[in-house]
Motif scaffolding. Structure first.
Motif, PDB file in Angstrom:
ATOM      1  N   SER A 345       0.833  -1.214   0.000  1.00 36.95           N
ATOM      2  CA  SER A 345       0.000   0.000   0.000  1.00 36.95           C
ATOM      3  C   SER A 345       0.860   1.253   0.000  1.00 36.95           C
ATOM      4  O   SER A 345       0.580   2.221  -0.717  1.00 36.95           O
ATOM      5  N   MET A 346       1.936   1.251   0.798  1.00 38.81           N
ATOM      6  CA  MET A 346       2.841   2.406   0.850  1.00 38.81           C
ATOM      7  C   MET A 346       3.495   2.644  -0.506  1.00 38.81           C
ATOM      8  O   MET A 346       3.523   3.772  -1.004  1.00 38.81           O
ATOM      9  N   LEU A 347       4.028   1.592  -1.101  1.00 38.29           N
ATOM     10  CA  LEU A 347       4.692   1.729  -2.396  1.00 38.29           C
ATOM     11  C   LEU A 347       3.723   2.217  -3.465  1.00 38.29           C
ATOM     12  O   LEU A 347       4.068   3.062  -4.298  1.00 38.29           O
ATOM     13  N   PHE A 348       2.492   1.702  -3.423  1.00 37.08           N
ATOM     14  CA  PHE A 348       1.478   2.127  -4.399  1.00 37.08           C
ATOM     15  C   PHE A 348       1.165   3.606  -4.256  1.00 37.08           C
ATOM     16  O   PHE A 348       1.085   4.349  -5.252  1.00 37.08           O
ATOM     17  N   MET A 349       1.027   4.080  -3.017  1.00 31.55           N
ATOM     18  CA  MET A 349       0.699   5.494  -2.798  1.00 31.55           C
ATOM     19  C   MET A 349       1.859   6.396  -3.201  1.00 31.55           C
ATOM     20  O   MET A 349       1.643   7.499  -3.718  1.00 31.55           O
ATOM     21  N   PHE A 350       3.086   5.959  -2.993  1.00 25.93           N
ATOM     22  CA  PHE A 350       4.233   6.748  -3.448  1.00 25.93           C
ATOM     23  C   PHE A 350       4.246   6.845  -4.970  1.00 25.93           C
ATOM     24  O   PHE A 350       4.533   7.911  -5.536  1.00 25.93           O
ATOM     25  N   ILE A 351       3.954   5.739  -5.653  1.00 21.60           N
ATOM     26  CA  ILE A 351       3.921   5.755  -7.111  1.00 21.60           C
ATOM     27  C   ILE A 351       2.843   6.708  -7.610  1.00 21.60           C
ATOM     28  O   ILE A 351       3.062   7.500  -8.538  1.00 21.60           O
ATOM     29  N   VAL A 352       1.661   6.648  -6.994  1.00 20.25           N
ATOM     30  CA  VAL A 352       0.570   7.553  -7.377  1.00 20.25           C
ATOM     31  C   VAL A 352       0.972   9.001  -7.132  1.00 20.25           C
ATOM     32  O   VAL A 352       0.736   9.881  -7.970  1.00 20.25           O
ATOM     33  N   ALA A 353       1.600   9.270  -5.981  1.00 15.05           N
ATOM     34  CA  ALA A 353       2.003  10.637  -5.643  1.00 15.05           C
ATOM     35  C   ALA A 353       2.995  11.185  -6.658  1.00 15.05           C
ATOM     36  O   ALA A 353       2.885  12.335  -7.095  1.00 15.05           O
ATOM     37  N   VAL A 354       3.974  10.365  -7.047  1.00 15.27           N
ATOM     38  CA  VAL A 354       4.957  10.801  -8.035  1.00 15.27           C
ATOM     39  C   VAL A 354       4.281  11.120  -9.358  1.00 15.27           C
ATOM     40  O   VAL A 354       4.538  12.165  -9.984  1.00 15.27           O
ATOM     41  N   ALA A 355       3.400  10.228  -9.796  1.00 18.58           N
ATOM     42  CA  ALA A 355       2.716  10.426 -11.078  1.00 18.58           C
ATOM     43  C   ALA A 355       1.863  11.687 -11.066  1.00 18.58           C
ATOM     44  O   ALA A 355       1.869  12.482 -12.018  1.00 18.58           O
ATOM     45  N   VAL A 356       1.149  11.907  -9.962  1.00 22.38           N
ATOM     46  CA  VAL A 356       0.250  13.070  -9.876  1.00 22.38           C
ATOM     47  C   VAL A 356       1.043  14.366  -9.816  1.00 22.38           C
ATOM     48  O   VAL A 356       0.719  15.349 -10.499  1.00 22.38           O
TER      49      VAL A 356
END
Length: 365
Positions: A345-356
């Motif tokens: 979940s943490m890794l997924f949210m970091f990926i989303v944050a970077v993309a956004v």
């Protein structure tokens, strides 16, 4: 002077910066786990970190024609020496150190995209804390199951004395209690039985510094507070980065030489002579300094083009560091299902944050 002008170029700089800034802490962790004193490692690191800034300034900062508004690095460095009394506010900002960047950049980043990305970062950070707590509980449970009546620091030595000094017949597998004990016995900074309070205080202080140096750099290159007199050129990104790196070098030098003779965290006392003779892992420490230096330079180059709020996407460096931790150090091996769910979940949210955040990139006029 070379300037990144396209949004694609800025994003490329930020992605490369993210990789570099997420990799150098993994190298430092590798050396600490091998038992090298952090003071020795950071003194090596500071040398190449400064050298990276000089290399960037003398290459990218010298490409193309120099103008009065955008002088090349050497030209502006000469100007600063002459007109230091007029240019000193920008120099101080560069030497002093997401949301603040958004307003400083005159809102060139798209707010409806930027701030959800910041929210994703916040969620990722909270999940990261939960992952650490859950993994620490898992490790404690593993150690409690180890049926050896000795203190944790002596367990590894007792295991090594099996078979009358012939050593352990089989290497401990990553994630096991024996692996954790061997690591504790080998590493420079001992963690068993230590309170997490000091670590949290240091982390909080470091986080505040990390969050402020980008806005300070923004002010140094764009003078949003109008501290410069009329006609005085703003610092170009390469000159500001040079002063930023000089201040980092001086502070790191003072702190780490002090820590040689007055160590913290129960580290052994060392000396400058001992540091000079310690070549164990020095090449890796030099590489870490280069990676951090080039990573910061690329972040600032991308931020100058697309907005520093978007460039703060590099704060997702735990995404890269976690990858190296799993690949190199066997972290989170044999952990609980809860830890794995939190980790993913943490890794997924970091990926989303970077993309956004990168999607919110604008274009500086």
């Amino acid at each position: 002077m070379y300037l990144v002008e396209s949004k694609g170029g800025a994003i490329a700089c930020m992605l490369l910066a993210l990789f570099f800034l997420g990799t150098w802490p993994a190298i430092m962790t590798l050396l600490e786990r091998r038992g090298r004193l952090p003071q020795h490692t950071y003194l090596d690191y500071t040398l190449t970190n400064l050298l990276a800034a000089i290399i960037i300034a003398l290459t990218f900062g010298e490409i193309g024609k120099s103008t009065a508004e955008q002088p090349n690095f050497i030209a502006q460095l000469s100007q600063v020496v002459v007109i230091m009394q007029d240019n000193w506010p920008s120099v101080l900002f560069a030497m002093a150190g997401t949301t603040l960047n958004y307003f400083l950049d005159d809102k060139i980043n798209r707010a409806e995209i930027l701030f959800p990305g910041v929210g994703c970062f916040l969620i990722a950070v909270c999940l990261g804390s939960a992952v650490h707590s859950s993994n620490a509980a898992d490790n404690k449970a593993k150690l409690n199951k180890l049926k050896i009546e000795c203190t944790p620091l002596k367990c590894a030595q007792k295991l090594m004395n099996l078979e009358k000094g012939n050593g352990i017949t089989e290497k401990a597998k990553a994630g096991t209690a024996n692996f954790l004990i061997e690591l504790e016995n080998r590493r420079a900074i001992k963690v068993f039985g230590k309170s997490t309070f000091i670590g949290l205080v240091i982390t909080f202080f470091a986080g505040v510094c990390f969050s402020l140096f980008s806005p300070a750099f923004n002010l140094a290159t764009n003078d949003q507070w109008h501290t410069l007199k009329e006609g005085v050129p703003k610092l170009v990104v390469y000159t500001a980065f040079f002063y930023f790196s000089i201040s980092c070098f001086v502070i790191a030098l003072i702190l780490n030489i002090t820590f040689l003779y007055r160590p913290v965290l129960n580290l052994p006392r060392s000396s400058f002579k001992a540091y000079l003779s310690d070549w164990n892992g020095r090449g890796w420490a030099f590489l870490a300094g280069f990676l951090c230096g080039f990573g910061n330079g690329l972040q600032f180059m991308g931020g100058q083009a697309a907005g520093y709020a978007a460039a703060d996407a590099v704060q997702a460096l735990p995404l890269v560091s976690t990858f190296w931790g799993i690949l190199l150090f066997g972290e989170y091996r044999r952990s609980s299902r809860r830890t794995y769910i939190l980790l993913v979940s943490m890794l997924f949210m970091f990926i989303v944050a970077v993309a956004v955040l990168m999607a919110s990139s604008g274009h500086r006029k």
